[in-house]
Design an enzyme around this catalytic site. Structure first.
Site, PDB file in Angstrom:
ATOM      1  N   LYS A   1       2.654  11.116   4.918  1.00 50.28           N
ATOM      2  CA  LYS A   1       2.047  10.296   3.857  1.00 50.28           C
ATOM      3  C   LYS A   1       0.827  11.004   3.262  1.00 50.28           C
ATOM      4  CE  LYS A   1       0.388   6.082   5.059  1.00 50.28           C
ATOM      5  NZ  LYS A   1      -1.031   5.985   4.695  1.00 50.28           N
ATOM      6  N   SER A   2      -0.045  11.493   4.128  1.00 50.12           N
ATOM      7  CA  SER A   2      -1.279  12.131   3.635  1.00 50.12           C
ATOM      8  C   SER A   2      -0.954  13.344   2.765  1.00 50.12           C
ATOM      9  CB  SER A   2      -2.133  12.594   4.815  1.00 50.12           C
ATOM     10  OG  SER A   2      -2.550  11.496   5.579  1.00 50.12           O
TER      11      SER A   2
ATOM     12  N   ARG B   1      -1.558  13.937  -1.472  1.00 54.63           N
ATOM     13  CA  ARG B   1      -2.360  15.068  -1.962  1.00 54.63           C
ATOM     14  C   ARG B   1      -1.535  15.990  -2.857  1.00 54.63           C
ATOM     15  NH1 ARG B   1      -4.440  12.905   2.450  1.00 54.63           N
ATOM     16  NH2 ARG B   1      -6.595  13.278   3.118  1.00 54.63           N
TER      17      ARG B   1
ATOM     18  N   GLY C   1      -4.952   2.758   0.836  1.00 54.65           N
ATOM     19  CA  GLY C   1      -6.360   3.145   0.918  1.00 54.65           C
ATOM     20  C   GLY C   1      -6.538   4.601   0.518  1.00 54.65           C
TER      21      GLY C   1
ATOM     22  N   ARG D   1     -11.354  -3.644   1.572  1.00 55.49           N
ATOM     23  CA  ARG D   1     -11.706  -2.372   2.234  1.00 55.49           C
ATOM     24  C   ARG D   1     -12.897  -1.702   1.550  1.00 55.49           C
ATOM     25  NH1 ARG D   1      -6.466   0.881   3.975  1.00 55.49           N
ATOM     26  NH2 ARG D   1      -8.059   1.961   5.190  1.00 55.49           N
TER      27      ARG D   1
ATOM     28  N   ASP E   1      -4.665   6.799  13.562  1.00 57.97           N
ATOM     29  CA  ASP E   1      -3.586   5.892  13.137  1.00 57.97           C
ATOM     30  C   ASP E   1      -2.599   5.583  14.264  1.00 57.97           C
ATOM     31  OD1 ASP E   1      -4.682   5.784  10.627  1.00 57.97           O
ATOM     32  OD2 ASP E   1      -3.368   7.306   9.775  1.00 57.97           O
TER      33      ASP E   1
ATOM     34  N   LYS F   1      -9.349  -0.410   8.720  1.00 60.41           N
ATOM     35  CA  LYS F   1      -8.024   0.024   8.253  1.00 60.41           C
ATOM     36  C   LYS F   1      -7.355  -1.110   7.469  1.00 60.41           C
ATOM     37  CE  LYS F   1      -8.497   4.060   9.935  1.00 60.41           C
ATOM     38  NZ  LYS F   1      -8.743   5.168   9.023  1.00 60.41           N
TER      39      LYS F   1
ATOM     40  N   ARG G   1      -7.880  -3.325  13.091  1.00 59.98           N
ATOM     41  CA  ARG G   1      -6.803  -3.036  14.060  1.00 59.98           C
ATOM     42  C   ARG G   1      -7.214  -3.303  15.505  1.00 59.98           C
ATOM     43  NH1 ARG G   1      -4.023   2.211  11.068  1.00 59.98           N
ATOM     44  NH2 ARG G   1      -2.745   0.951   9.663  1.00 59.98           N
TER      45      ARG G   1
ATOM     46  N   ARG H   1       1.409  -0.419  10.580  1.00 61.54           N
ATOM     47  CA  ARG H   1       1.341   0.116  11.945  1.00 61.54           C
ATOM     48  C   ARG H   1       1.269  -0.997  12.999  1.00 61.54           C
ATOM     49  NH1 ARG H   1       1.572   5.223  10.359  1.00 61.54           N
ATOM     50  NH2 ARG H   1       0.138   5.914   8.735  1.00 61.54           N
TER      51      ARG H   1
HETATM   52  C1  S3P Z   1      -5.938   9.333   5.677  1.00 59.37           C
HETATM   53  C2  S3P Z   1      -7.071   9.324   6.437  1.00 59.37           C
HETATM   54  C3  S3P Z   1      -7.336   8.344   7.505  1.00 59.37           C
HETATM   55  C4  S3P Z   1      -6.073   7.614   7.926  1.00 59.37           C
HETATM   56  C5  S3P Z   1      -5.240   7.172   6.753  1.00 59.37           C
HETATM   57  C6  S3P Z   1      -4.851   8.360   5.900  1.00 59.37           C
HETATM   58  C7  S3P Z   1      -5.794  10.362   4.633  1.00 59.37           C
HETATM   59  O1  S3P Z   1      -8.257   7.396   7.038  1.00 59.37           O
HETATM   60  O2  S3P Z   1      -6.399   6.499   8.735  1.00 59.37           O
HETATM   61  O3  S3P Z   1      -4.073   6.528   7.214  1.00 59.37           O
HETATM   62  O4  S3P Z   1      -4.667  10.601   4.163  1.00 59.37           O
HETATM   63  O5  S3P Z   1      -6.801  10.957   4.271  1.00 59.37           O
HETATM   64  P1  S3P Z   1      -9.849   7.662   7.083  1.00 59.37           P
HETATM   65  O6  S3P Z   1     -10.073   8.926   6.420  1.00 59.37           O
HETATM   66  O7  S3P Z   1     -10.485   6.531   6.371  1.00 59.37           O
HETATM   67  O8  S3P Z   1     -10.199   7.690   8.531  1.00 59.37           O
END
Ligand code: S3P
Length: 429
Positions: free
Chosen positions: A19-20, A24, A91, A120, A312, A339, A343, A387
């Site tokens: 996902k991350s 990006r 987020g 958030r 996570d 989150k 959580r 999650r």
């Molecule tokens: C993420 C960073 C994390 C993670 C989120 C995805 C990202 O959050 O919990 O699921 O893709 O940069 P935080 O950076 O707020 O810890």
């Protein structure tokens, strides 16, 4: 989830793309001149928000089979959207896009998500961005909608008060086109996908320990991205295999990026049967993970540096702790309270319905192994948090119990095929 009962889980599977990395790749594709092919991205509710948002900013973004393609004329051709940028439950989209838009200097935009996003904190990104000169307002100074107005940014030197890749990345996105050097220092290293990928797209970025330096002003050029499987999704299968009699699951092509692989360290320390076969990779590390049932798991104690490397995975690791042979502890994880839901509260409230006992701390908990029969007519809550819902489904399958969850739809945020993948792996015993 009756269809998961009375069996075990065996076979080979691929989990959806990371996902991350997918978020990006879409964002950097939109900022870069040329065509970015994104192979095997995560196609889910969250990443489709970023996909749509990049389109609204003027990039040509399309889905071709299992892949995404982004065609852009570069960052200086992106335009103010004519409608709100809706980020749904994401987020990452909300925070990263705020930095990206601020850095474009000429954009007016409003960013808003669903009911969980509305709660958030966004001040954690807006505070450093304002120090760079951004003109951004929030509801009550803290929450979305995020309203962004054009402003010319200057670079920033910033010591991060929280370990957050989203905050770090928002600052880096904002710093990409400023005139000078942006420096971000972390206390504990958070995931580094932005740093790796910005380098691949031609940014002048370097990392030394927990300090990132970005020299702004370089034009980015498109670069193809192959997205490995998401270890945060694989985590649910890893734990399910460890705690279910006769289980033996191989998960192919999973990201093994060390800023994300804390769960592997924990499973190994618990004595879990886990074998990794690394594959050749130029950018992000990835490989196959084989996990087998391990009846005598040791408890774990996590805090400090490892927390951002598995933040996570803490909900699903709590299920592992239920099956260990002693008390486990999680400390230094107060970020869990910010989150998709709080959580710490959610894990404790829902696993308590399985008779699991906890001691709660502001920054974590202690969990005793063992569970009891779930009360008849017990209704479990998913908190619209993917999650938490997947944690409950794994716990129920391992306990061989059928449970009812109020709403499971949020699984689509990161792992739309979760239930059907579990059904595919389930074998009669
Ligand atoms: C993420 C960073 C994390 C993670 C989120 C995805 C990202 O959050 O919990 O699921 O893709 O940069 P935080 O950076 O707020 O810890």
């Amino acid at each position: 989830m009756k269809q998961l009962l009375n069996g075990t889980f065996q076979g080979t599977v691929r989990v959806p793309g990371d996902k991350s990395i997918t978020h990006r790749a879409l964002m950097l594709g939109a900022l870069s001149e040329g065509t970015t092919q994104i192979y095997r991205p995560l196609i889910s509710a969250d990443t489709l928000r970023t996909f749509e948002n990049m389109r609204q900013l003027g990039a040509e973004v399309t889905q071709e089979g299992d892949d995404f393609k982004v065609v852009s004329k570069g960052h200086d051709h992106l335009i103010s959207p004519d409608a709100v940028l809706y980020t749904g439950n994401s987020g990452t989209t909300t925070r990263l896009i705020t930095g990206l838009l601020a850095g474009l200097n000429n954009i007016t935009a409003s960013v808003e998500g669903d009911a969980t996003i509305a709660k958030r904190p966004m001040d954690r990104v807006v505070i450093p961005l304002s120090e760079m000169g951004a003109d951004i307002s929030l509801k009550d100074g803290r929450y979305p909608p995020v309203n962004i107005h054009p402003a010319v940014l200057k670079p920033l030197e910033y010591d991060m008060p929280v370990a957050s890749a989203q905050v770090k990345s928002a600052i880096l996105f904002a710093g990409l086109f400023t005139d000078g050097e942006t420096i971000v220092r972390e206390t504990h290293q958070s995931r580094n996908h932005s740093e790796i990928m910005m380098g691949q797209f031609g940014a002048d970025i370097s990392v030394s320990g927990t300090t990132v330096k970005l020299q702004g002003g370089k034009k980015l050029s498109a670069s193809d991205v192959t997205v490995p499987g998401d270890i945060s999704s694989a985590a649910f299968l890893i734990v399910l295999a460890l705690i279910t009699k006769d289980a033996d699951i191989t998960i192919e092509n999973v990201s093994l990026n060390e800023t994300r692989s804390g769960i592997i360290d924990v499973v190994k320390a618990c004595g879990g049967k886990l074998t990794i076969t690394e594959r050749d990779s130029k950018g992000e590390k990835f490989g196959d993970i084989r996990v087998q049932y391990t009846p005598d798991l040791k408890p774990f104690h996590i805090s400090g540096d490892i927390i951002p490397r598995l933040i996570d995975e803490i909900p699903i690791l709590t299920v592992l702790a239920v099956f260990a042979d002693g008390e486990s502890t999680v400390r230094g994880a107060e970020e869990l309270r910010f989150k998709e839901t709080d959580r710490i509260t959610a894990v404790i409230a829902e696993l308590t319905k399985f008779g699991v006992s906890f001691e709660e701390y502001e920054d974590g908990f202690k969990v005793k192994p063992g569970y009891k029969k779930v009360k008849q007519d017990e209704l479990f809550k998913g908190y619209h948090d993917h999650r938490i819902i997947m944690m409950l489904i794994v716990m129920a399958a391992a306990a061989n119990t059928n449970i009812e969850i109020d709403d499971q739809s949020a699984i689509d945020v990161s792992f739309p095929s979760f239930v059907s993948d579990l059904e595919g792996l389930r074998k009669d015993r």
